[in-house]
Motif scaffolding. Structure first.
Motif, PDB file in Angstrom:
ATOM      1  N   ASP A   1       0.804  -1.217   0.000  1.00 25.45           N
ATOM      2  CA  ASP A   1       0.000   0.000   0.000  1.00 25.45           C
ATOM      3  C   ASP A   1       0.841   1.273   0.000  1.00 25.45           C
ATOM      4  O   ASP A   1       0.339   2.367   0.268  1.00 25.45           O
ATOM      5  CB  ASP A   1      -0.931   0.010   1.218  1.00 25.45           C
ATOM      6  CG  ASP A   1      -0.162  -0.215   2.524  1.00 25.45           C
ATOM      7  OD1 ASP A   1       1.081  -0.357   2.466  1.00 25.45           O
ATOM      8  OD2 ASP A   1      -0.803  -0.257   3.586  1.00 25.45           O
TER       9      ASP A   1
ATOM     10  N   ASP B   1       2.854   2.328   2.116  1.00 24.69           N
ATOM     11  CA  ASP B   1       2.876   2.924   3.448  1.00 24.69           C
ATOM     12  C   ASP B   1       4.280   2.759   4.021  1.00 24.69           C
ATOM     13  O   ASP B   1       4.687   1.667   4.398  1.00 24.69           O
ATOM     14  CB  ASP B   1       1.842   2.254   4.356  1.00 24.69           C
ATOM     15  CG  ASP B   1       1.841   2.836   5.759  1.00 24.69           C
ATOM     16  OD1 ASP B   1       2.508   3.867   5.974  1.00 24.69           O
ATOM     17  OD2 ASP B   1       1.186   2.248   6.647  1.00 24.69           O
TER      18      ASP B   1
ATOM     19  N   LEU C   1      -1.496   4.389  -7.513  1.00 24.49           N
ATOM     20  CA  LEU C   1      -0.749   3.995  -6.321  1.00 24.49           C
ATOM     21  C   LEU C   1       0.714   4.428  -6.434  1.00 24.49           C
ATOM     22  O   LEU C   1       1.341   4.782  -5.435  1.00 24.49           O
ATOM     23  CB  LEU C   1      -0.846   2.482  -6.113  1.00 24.49           C
ATOM     24  CG  LEU C   1      -0.211   1.930  -4.831  1.00 24.49           C
ATOM     25  CD1 LEU C   1      -0.800   2.602  -3.596  1.00 24.49           C
ATOM     26  CD2 LEU C   1      -0.382   0.420  -4.754  1.00 24.49           C
TER      27      LEU C   1
END
Length: 340
Positions: free
Chosen positions: A227, A229, A255
């Motif tokens: 993700d 992150d 993304l």
């Protein structure tokens, strides 16, 4: 009476002269009688106390022309032939080797629970559980090109940013550490970070590559995630190098942009660079708009580069990006993120 005083004065003068002579002699001889002390040179030797206190000579990244000349001389010294051009000619050079294919080795490992001389229930004497697929290195064939290409990528990137062992590096999608192993070996412990989403790649990295390469003591921080992150690596980390080797090709464009915006704030001011290999797929689709969008998220296009392989006929195309934000802006961003 006067004669006695004159003699006394004469004796005192003689004693004074004698004392001065002795003092002068001691002053001259003192350096040779005392242990010799020398000031440390500006370039301490590897075995000096300065070296023990923290001095470390720079590590060599890529082979020099002298290294290559030496290698060729050793090949000639041993009268080694030119590499064969056919499989049959290659195998004809074997002397006393009884090879098995990876499939044959894997079959034995599965049937025999390893290659062991233990019998009965005593067969499991391994310290780490490593599947047979990893022991025969099947994952080395997962990249569509030779595993050795990982060294080429490391040499190019480390040289491009003048990487130091104390620098901090983040790889987006390190896979089975085809490239990462070389960074981990070169960098100080804990200075290689990676975000990887694939279970098989992570199994190979932890169960085989790090133990087999003797790199467990380097403590790389490798985390599973898909993700973009990067907060789990620490909010205050500033990276000298962030790279993605043929990874953005497999990630949805939106993304990728999310990830780049986050990474822009993770770069070390001035020095930090982001490198993306093969092509910037997400930029080609918007072409003229791409530089504006990069600027909006805090990045500048810094140029493209090619790097030839050392061992096989191949080169990679790399695009480099840098942050235009200053350290103050990045500090404010980190502070804001910490409040969320």
């Amino acid at each position: 009476m006067a004669s006695t005083q004159a003699r006394a004065v004469k004796v005192s003068v003689l004693l004074l002269v004698a004392s001065a002579s002795v003092a002068l002699l001691v002053f001259i001889l003192l350096p040779s009688l005392s242990p010799s002390f020398t000031c440390p040179s500006s370039s301490p030797s590897f075995g000096s106390s300065t070296a023990a206190a923290g001095f470390r000579p720079p590590q060599q990244i890529a082979p020099s022309s002298d290294d290559l000349d030496w290698l060729r001389s050793q090949i000639n010294l041993n009268s080694l032939p030119e590499p064969p051009k056919t499989p049959s000619a290659w195998h004809s050079l074997r002397k006393g080797i009884n090879p098995r294919t990876r499939a044959q080795q894997l079959d034995d490992l599965v049937k025999l629970k390893g290659v062991s001389h233990y019998e009965g229930e005593l067969w499991n004497h391994t310290a780490l559980c490593c599947p047979g697929e990893l022991l025969v290195e099947e994952h080395h064939s997962n990249y569509g090109e030779p595993w050795a290409g990982g060294r080429d990528v490391f040499e190019f990137l480390a040289s491009a940013v003048d990487l130091k062992p104390s620098d901090l590096v983040l790889e987006v999608g390190c896979g089975t550490l085809r490239v990462g192993l070389h960074f981990i070996r070169y960098l100080d412990p804990g200075h290689f970070h990676c975000l990887e989403r694939d279970d098989l790649s992570l199994l190979a990295a932890f169960h085989y590559e790090l133990p087999s390469q003797g790199l467990l003591h380097k403590r790389p921080l490798i985390l599973k995630g898909d993700d973009m992150d990067f907060s789990r690596f620490g909010e205050d980390n500033s990276y000298d190098l962030i790279y993605a080797s043929a990874v953005f090709l497999h990630i949805p464009d939106q993304l990728v942009w999310v990830g780049l915006e986050r990474l822009a704030f993770k770069l070390k001011p001035k020095k930090g660079r982001i490198f993306v290999s093969h092509n910037i797929k997400f930029c080609w689709r918007i072409k003229e708009e791409c530089p504006k969008r990069l600027k909006k998220i805090g990045l500048d296009y810094y140029g493209n580069h090619t790097h030839d392989s050392l061992l096989f006929n191949h080169y990679e195309l790399w695009f480099s990006l840098k942050s235009w934000r200053g350290s103050h802006q990045q500090t404010m961003h980190h502070a804001a993120m910490s409040l969320l």
